[in-house]
Design a protein around this motif. Structure first.
Motif, PDB file in Angstrom:
ATOM      1  N   ALA A   1       0.847  -1.147   0.033  1.00 32.63           N
ATOM      2  CA  ALA A   1       0.134   0.028  -0.174  1.00 32.63           C
ATOM      3  C   ALA A   1       0.895   1.135  -0.028  1.00 32.63           C
ATOM      4  CB  ALA A   1      -0.988   0.253   1.221  1.00 32.63           C
ATOM      5  N   GLU A   2       1.965   1.289   0.758  1.00 31.34           N
ATOM      6  CA  GLU A   2       2.775   2.503   0.610  1.00 31.34           C
ATOM      7  C   GLU A   2       3.476   2.762  -0.600  1.00 31.34           C
ATOM      8  OE1 GLU A   2       4.663   5.768   2.409  1.00 31.34           O
ATOM      9  OE2 GLU A   2       3.109   4.622   2.958  1.00 31.34           O
ATOM     10  N   THR A   3       3.962   1.660  -1.401  1.00 36.06           N
ATOM     11  CA  THR A   3       4.364   1.737  -2.290  1.00 36.06           C
ATOM     12  C   THR A   3       3.500   2.220  -3.576  1.00 36.06           C
ATOM     13  OG1 THR A   3       6.124   0.150  -1.944  1.00 36.06           O
ATOM     14  CG2 THR A   3       5.635   0.496  -4.481  1.00 36.06           C
TER      15      THR A   3
ATOM     16  N   LEU B   1       2.977   5.900  -2.942  1.00 35.86           N
ATOM     17  CA  LEU B   1       4.089   6.702  -3.330  1.00 35.86           C
ATOM     18  C   LEU B   1       4.055   7.052  -4.856  1.00 35.86           C
ATOM     19  CD1 LEU B   1       6.954   5.429  -0.831  1.00 35.86           C
ATOM     20  CD2 LEU B   1       5.744   7.841  -0.851  1.00 35.86           C
ATOM     21  N   SER B   2       3.837   6.021  -5.479  1.00 34.12           N
ATOM     22  CA  SER B   2       3.719   5.947  -6.982  1.00 34.12           C
ATOM     23  C   SER B   2       2.766   6.953  -7.476  1.00 34.12           C
ATOM     24  CB  SER B   2       3.424   4.277  -7.528  1.00 34.12           C
ATOM     25  OG  SER B   2       4.386   3.519  -7.166  1.00 34.12           O
ATOM     26  N   ARG B   3       1.295   6.836  -6.688  1.00 39.38           N
ATOM     27  CA  ARG B   3       0.255   7.691  -7.120  1.00 39.38           C
ATOM     28  C   ARG B   3       0.850   9.147  -7.121  1.00 39.38           C
ATOM     29  NH1 ARG B   3      -2.784   3.990  -4.555  1.00 39.38           N
ATOM     30  NH2 ARG B   3      -3.158   5.420  -3.010  1.00 39.38           N
ATOM     31  N   GLU B   4       1.298   9.331  -5.729  1.00 39.59           N
ATOM     32  CA  GLU B   4       1.804  10.838  -5.651  1.00 39.59           C
ATOM     33  C   GLU B   4       2.904  11.363  -6.612  1.00 39.59           C
ATOM     34  OE1 GLU B   4       3.321  10.919  -1.608  1.00 39.59           O
ATOM     35  OE2 GLU B   4       1.450  10.625  -0.851  1.00 39.59           O
ATOM     36  N   ALA B   5       3.820  10.351  -6.917  1.00 36.06           N
ATOM     37  CA  ALA B   5       4.979  10.685  -8.136  1.00 36.06           C
ATOM     38  C   ALA B   5       4.063  10.910  -9.251  1.00 36.06           C
ATOM     39  CB  ALA B   5       6.031   9.583  -8.039  1.00 36.06           C
ATOM     40  N   LEU B   6       3.201  10.074  -9.527  1.00 39.33           N
ATOM     41  CA  LEU B   6       2.602  10.586 -10.864  1.00 39.33           C
ATOM     42  C   LEU B   6       1.697  11.759 -10.790  1.00 39.33           C
ATOM     43  CD1 LEU B   6       1.612   9.090 -13.661  1.00 39.33           C
ATOM     44  CD2 LEU B   6      -0.266   8.314 -12.465  1.00 39.33           C
ATOM     45  N   GLU B   7       1.255  12.076  -9.803  1.00 41.03           N
ATOM     46  CA  GLU B   7       0.494  13.198  -9.753  1.00 41.03           C
ATOM     47  C   GLU B   7       1.329  14.537  -9.773  1.00 41.03           C
ATOM     48  OE1 GLU B   7      -2.349  15.591  -6.561  1.00 41.03           O
ATOM     49  OE2 GLU B   7      -2.055  13.534  -6.207  1.00 41.03           O
ATOM     50  N   GLU B   8       2.625  14.549  -9.212  1.00 39.36           N
ATOM     51  CA  GLU B   8       3.451  15.540  -9.321  1.00 39.36           C
ATOM     52  C   GLU B   8       3.943  15.472 -10.448  1.00 39.36           C
ATOM     53  OE1 GLU B   8       4.058  17.807  -6.913  1.00 39.36           O
ATOM     54  OE2 GLU B   8       2.412  16.739  -5.782  1.00 39.36           O
ATOM     55  N   THR B   9       4.433  14.555 -11.231  1.00 40.05           N
ATOM     56  CA  THR B   9       4.837  14.621 -12.631  1.00 40.05           C
ATOM     57  C   THR B   9       3.790  15.374 -13.688  1.00 40.05           C
ATOM     58  OG1 THR B   9       6.313  12.786 -12.331  1.00 40.05           O
ATOM     59  CG2 THR B   9       5.615  13.220 -14.625  1.00 40.05           C
ATOM     60  N   TYR B  10       2.416  15.074 -13.505  1.00 40.64           N
ATOM     61  CA  TYR B  10       1.420  15.298 -14.501  1.00 40.64           C
ATOM     62  C   TYR B  10       1.148  16.914 -13.781  1.00 40.64           C
ATOM     63  CZ  TYR B  10       0.018  11.361 -16.812  1.00 40.64           C
ATOM     64  OH  TYR B  10       0.168  10.229 -17.640  1.00 40.64           O
ATOM     65  N   LYS B  11       1.244  17.126 -12.654  1.00 35.33           N
ATOM     66  CA  LYS B  11       1.211  18.581 -12.198  1.00 35.33           C
ATOM     67  C   LYS B  11       2.276  19.551 -13.022  1.00 35.33           C
ATOM     68  CE  LYS B  11      -1.270  18.308  -7.817  1.00 35.33           C
ATOM     69  NZ  LYS B  11      -1.286  18.443  -6.409  1.00 35.33           N
TER      70      LYS B  11
ATOM     71  N   THR C   1      -6.560  10.819 -15.735  1.00 33.60           N
ATOM     72  CA  THR C   1      -5.557   9.745 -14.946  1.00 33.60           C
ATOM     73  C   THR C   1      -5.760   9.880 -13.433  1.00 33.60           C
ATOM     74  OG1 THR C   1      -3.988  10.090 -16.551  1.00 33.60           O
ATOM     75  CG2 THR C   1      -2.968   9.507 -14.365  1.00 33.60           C
ATOM     76  N   LEU C   2      -5.780  10.904 -12.885  1.00 34.48           N
ATOM     77  CA  LEU C   2      -6.135  10.915 -11.341  1.00 34.48           C
ATOM     78  C   LEU C   2      -7.331  10.132 -10.881  1.00 34.48           C
ATOM     79  CD1 LEU C   2      -5.008  14.591 -10.814  1.00 34.48           C
ATOM     80  CD2 LEU C   2      -3.857  12.373  -9.818  1.00 34.48           C
ATOM     81  N   ALA C   3      -8.641  10.411 -11.740  1.00 38.74           N
ATOM     82  CA  ALA C   3      -9.826   9.621 -11.332  1.00 38.74           C
ATOM     83  C   ALA C   3      -9.558   8.183 -11.585  1.00 38.74           C
ATOM     84  CB  ALA C   3     -10.878  10.247 -12.272  1.00 38.74           C
ATOM     85  N   MET C   4      -8.897   7.802 -12.618  1.00 35.50           N
ATOM     86  CA  MET C   4      -8.754   6.333 -12.770  1.00 35.50           C
ATOM     87  C   MET C   4      -7.802   5.693 -11.591  1.00 35.50           C
ATOM     88  SD  MET C   4     -10.395   5.359 -15.296  1.00 35.50           S
ATOM     89  CE  MET C   4     -11.659   6.622 -15.987  1.00 35.50           C
ATOM     90  N   ASN C   5      -7.242   6.593 -11.145  1.00 32.93           N
ATOM     91  CA  ASN C   5      -6.165   6.119  -9.676  1.00 32.93           C
ATOM     92  C   ASN C   5      -7.032   6.515  -8.685  1.00 32.93           C
ATOM     93  OD1 ASN C   5      -3.584   4.939 -10.892  1.00 32.93           O
ATOM     94  ND2 ASN C   5      -3.612   6.881 -11.951  1.00 32.93           N
TER      95      ASN C   5
END
Length: 116
Positions: A2-4, A7-17, A35-39
């Motif tokens: 769950a932690e990984t 962190l992956s979602r946060e990294a993806l969000e930051e990249t897209y932002k 992308t965020l909604a699908m995640n």
């Protein structure tokens, strides 16, 4: 674990932002919202759709995408409102009609469950 995943979602969000800030386009904000909604990050997704619609308020694709996000959140009333708005702008869009039917069916199923 769950932690990984988090962190992956946060990294993806930051990249897209970062990408959205660089591009600054409505399309980028809408794509990021998808992308965020699908995640499952609906709060961030809603903000991205709102940014896209602030730039292009009559874009039926962005309105529909936002509606699909609301559908995923089980906010059926808001989803139908958005689908109706998109249908007024683009009445021939089959994707909007299919999504609206899905929302209506979900409302009916919820009402039937409530009745027992």
């Amino acid at each position: 674990d769950a932690e990984t995943d988090r962190l992956s979602r946060e990294a993806l969000e930051e990249t897209y932002k970062s990408f959205a800030k660089l591009k600054g386009s409505a399309a980028t904000h809408s794509d990021l919202g998808n992308t965020l909604a699908m995640n499952g990050d609906f709060g961030a997704a809603d903000r991205e759709f709102q940014l896209a619609l602030a730039m292009e308020p009559r874009n039926p694709d962005y309105i529909t995408n936002y509606g699909i996000s609301k559908l995923l959140q089980e906010d059926y009333t808001h989803a139908i409102e958005l689908f109706r708005e998109a249908a007024v702008i683009n009445p021939d869009d089959e994707r909007v009609e299919a999504a609206m039917e899905h929302a209506r069916a979900a409302i009916a199923a919820t009402a039937a469950d409530a009745r027992g």
